[in-house]
Design a protein around this motif. Structure first.
Motif, short mmCIF file in Angstrom:
data_model
loop_
_atom_site.label_atom_id
_atom_site.label_comp_id
_atom_site.label_asym_id
_atom_site.label_seq_id
_atom_site.Cartn_x
_atom_site.Cartn_y
_atom_site.Cartn_z
N SER A 1 30.04 -25.14 7.64
CA SER A 1 29.10 -24.00 7.64
C SER A 1 29.85 -22.69 7.81
N PHE A 2 29.38 -21.67 7.11
CA PHE A 2 29.98 -20.35 7.28
C PHE A 2 29.60 -19.79 8.64
N TYR A 3 30.55 -19.15 9.29
CA TYR A 3 30.28 -18.44 10.53
C TYR A 3 31.25 -17.26 10.58
N GLN A 4 30.74 -16.09 10.97
CA GLN A 4 31.61 -14.91 11.00
C GLN A 4 32.82 -15.19 11.89
N VAL A 5 34.00 -14.74 11.46
CA VAL A 5 35.22 -15.12 12.19
C VAL A 5 35.49 -14.26 13.43
N THR B 1 21.90 -17.17 11.44
CA THR B 1 22.14 -16.23 12.55
C THR B 1 21.36 -14.91 12.42
N ILE B 2 21.44 -14.25 11.26
CA ILE B 2 20.81 -12.93 11.15
C ILE B 2 19.29 -13.06 11.25
N GLY B 3 18.73 -14.00 10.50
CA GLY B 3 17.28 -14.19 10.51
C GLY B 3 16.77 -14.54 11.90
N LEU C 1 27.68 -5.87 14.29
CA LEU C 1 27.16 -5.89 12.92
C LEU C 1 25.68 -6.29 12.88
N TYR C 2 25.35 -7.37 13.59
CA TYR C 2 23.97 -7.85 13.57
C TYR C 2 23.02 -6.84 14.20
N LYS C 3 23.48 -6.17 15.27
CA LYS C 3 22.61 -5.15 15.89
C LYS C 3 22.28 -4.06 14.88
N ASP D 1 23.31 -11.15 2.61
CA ASP D 1 24.69 -11.16 3.13
C ASP D 1 25.53 -12.09 2.25
N PRO D 2 25.80 -11.66 1.01
CA PRO D 2 26.50 -12.55 0.08
C PRO D 2 27.99 -12.69 0.39
N PRO D 3 28.66 -13.67 -0.22
CA PRO D 3 30.11 -13.79 -0.08
C PRO D 3 30.83 -12.58 -0.68
N ARG D 4 32.15 -12.53 -0.58
CA ARG D 4 32.92 -11.36 -1.03
C ARG D 4 32.67 -11.00 -2.49
N ASN E 1 16.89 -24.89 1.46
CA ASN E 1 18.19 -25.18 0.86
C ASN E 1 18.05 -24.94 -0.65
N ALA E 2 18.44 -23.73 -1.08
CA ALA E 2 18.24 -23.38 -2.48
C ALA E 2 19.15 -22.23 -2.87
N ASP E 3 19.26 -22.02 -4.17
CA ASP E 3 19.91 -20.82 -4.67
C ASP E 3 18.96 -19.65 -4.39
N ALA E 4 19.49 -18.61 -3.76
CA ALA E 4 18.63 -17.51 -3.31
C ALA E 4 17.87 -16.87 -4.48
N THR E 5 18.57 -16.68 -5.61
CA THR E 5 17.92 -16.05 -6.76
C THR E 5 16.76 -16.90 -7.26
N ILE F 1 17.35 -18.43 3.21
CA ILE F 1 17.68 -19.17 2.00
C ILE F 1 19.20 -19.36 1.94
N GLU F 2 19.62 -20.61 1.77
CA GLU F 2 21.06 -20.91 1.82
C GLU F 2 21.37 -22.12 0.93
N LEU F 3 22.49 -22.02 0.22
CA LEU F 3 22.91 -23.05 -0.72
C LEU F 3 23.59 -24.25 -0.06
N ASN F 4 24.35 -24.02 1.01
CA ASN F 4 25.11 -25.10 1.65
C ASN F 4 24.20 -25.95 2.54
N ALA G 1 18.51 -13.76 2.86
CA ALA G 1 19.17 -14.45 1.75
C ALA G 1 20.65 -14.63 2.05
N TYR G 2 21.21 -15.74 1.62
CA TYR G 2 22.60 -16.13 1.94
C TYR G 2 22.69 -16.28 3.46
N CYS G 3 21.80 -17.06 4.06
CA CYS G 3 21.62 -17.01 5.52
C CYS G 3 22.61 -17.82 6.33
N GLY G 4 23.43 -18.68 5.69
CA GLY G 4 24.37 -19.48 6.49
C GLY G 4 23.63 -20.33 7.49
N ILE G 5 24.06 -20.31 8.75
CA ILE G 5 23.41 -21.13 9.77
C ILE G 5 22.22 -20.39 10.40
#
Ligand code: SAH
Length: 385
Positions: A215-219, A252-254, A227-229, A316-319, A293-297, A267-270, A246-250
């Protein structure tokens, strides 16, 4: 950026590693340059760009540390490939990585040597031990060690694990990940928990999160809270809004926004990340959120076809950024606000141009430094209709 580097006294790997792009210059100067970089890429689309929120202590901030195993003469080593090459540089300490993680990697390297385990060879595709990944919950101090092997066979597994735990009692879980493909991806699909629950927890803004190996987690946990605040403020919630994360990972933001929202859809693909997100909602007793668990688009297009709307879309998409299709899908939900959390100003700029065509203008951007001594810079950008 990119002029200047650590001295070799500060970091012996500086000329070869490539992970840090910026070195010894004063941190304030680095932050000023990062702001310029943001302006360069999004200035055309965004009315106001604030100063970069810097780190209090810009060292050893990475809570996730990865190393690849190799052999130099008869010695097992762990390190990183020199940027853009296949040359392994053994690394035993790092100024930006968590020091405890570095120590664990060193021990595992020694154990591989003393247990006479085979190190994987990228060229021949033979051997066993490939990578190690260490993740630490900055506030819980829980530590996850992932040993990536080329096959499920792991000679002396129990003894190896017992020895590692004896030398590092701070480790709370150990997972074997099996990656038998000849690929640059670190993790494979198969996993076996060797000790502990198979995941760790961390606390952000008073909420407890579970995170699994893939799972993605901010490093950078401390700056993630900054950032979240900013993202929560930017969403301007009053308690009634329908929010998309969208692109919610685990999640956290939501989850951090849920107390101020009417309902949140993550919404998260992984798949593993979505399982973590659902567990995180239960863990924190949050009931006004659900995860898909879906493609956000694709998911937002389906929502809009059903006549659903959203008041705020957080993304919060990838790079690599988002896509034009995503931007259109988000706009079709007619949100009054979009909060774009970006880790790459270049792709953010491109995406803001797409949003402008859909009638969304970037009002303010708050850059947050999550990655001192590297060229990366994170941004929260507020868009309004
Ligand atoms: N918001 C989270 C995660 C951000 S990282 C946090 O702050 O921790 C980006 C996430 O987007 C990753 O978890 C990745 O798996 C996910 N992702 C990538 N492409 C996606 C897509 N097309 N649809 C949904 N999620 C996607």
């Amino acid at each position: 950026m990119g002029n200047g580097a650590w001295t070799t006294e500060q970091c012996p790997y500086v000329t070869r590693c490539g992970a840090c792009h910026i070195g010894e210059k004063c941190y304030e100067d680095e932050l000023a340059e990062k702001k310029e970089y943001v302006i360069q890429h999004i200035g055309k689309y965004c009315s106001q760009i604030h100063d970069v929120a810097g780190m209090y202590y810009p060292y050893h901030y990475r809570n996730k540390v990865h190393a690849v195993f190799g052999k130099i003469r008869d010695s097992v080593v762990a390190g990183t490939y020199a940027e853009g090459t296949h040359t392994l540089i053994p690394i035993s300490s790092c100024l930006i990585e968590d020091a405890q993680a570095s120590a664990i990697i060193k021990t595992v390297t020694q154990l591989i040597q003393s247990f006479k385990l085979w190190v994987y060879n990228e060229d021949t595709g033979r051997g066993l031990m490939r990578h190690i990944l260490v993740r630490k919950g900055a506030s819980t101090k829980q530590i996850l060690v992932v040993l990536v092997t080329a096959s499920s066979e792991f000679p002396h597994k129990n003894h190896f694990v017992a020895e590692l735990r004896r030398l590092h009692p701070e480790i709370t879980t150990i997972v074997q990940n099996i990656n038998d493909r000849q690929t640059t991806m670190v993790l494979g699909d198969q996993e076996r928990t060797l000790f502990g629950p198979g995941y760790i927890e961390d606390v952000l803004l008073g909420m407890r999160f579970r995170l699994s190996p893939s799972s993605f987690y901010q490093v950078n946990s401390a700056q993630t809270q900054v950032l979240y605040k900013k993202a929560i403020q930017a969403a301007g919630l009053t308690g009634k809004e329908r929010v998309i994360d969208a692109y919610c990972g685990i999640g956290t933001i939501g989850l951090c926004m849920s107390a101020k929202a009417g309902h949140v859809t993550g919404i998260e693909l992984n798949k593993q990340a979505v399982q973590d997100a659902k567990a995180n909602a239960r863990r924190n007793d949050i009931n006004n959120i659900h995860f898909v668990n879906a493609d956000a688009t694709e998911y937002m297009i389906r929502m809009s076809q059903k006549g659903d709307r959203a008041d705020v879309v957080v993304m919060d998409p990838p790079r690599s950024g988002s896509t034009e299709a995503f931007v259109k899908a988000a706009a079709s939900l007619k949100p009054s606000r979009i909060v774009y959390v970006s880790c790459e100003p270049q792709t953010l700029g491109r995406d803001l141009a797409w949003f402008q065509r859909e009638g969304y203008h970037a009002k303010e951007a708050f850059p947050v430094d999550m990655f001192a001594f590297t060229e990366c810079i994170e941004c929260v950008c507020i868009l309004e209709q």
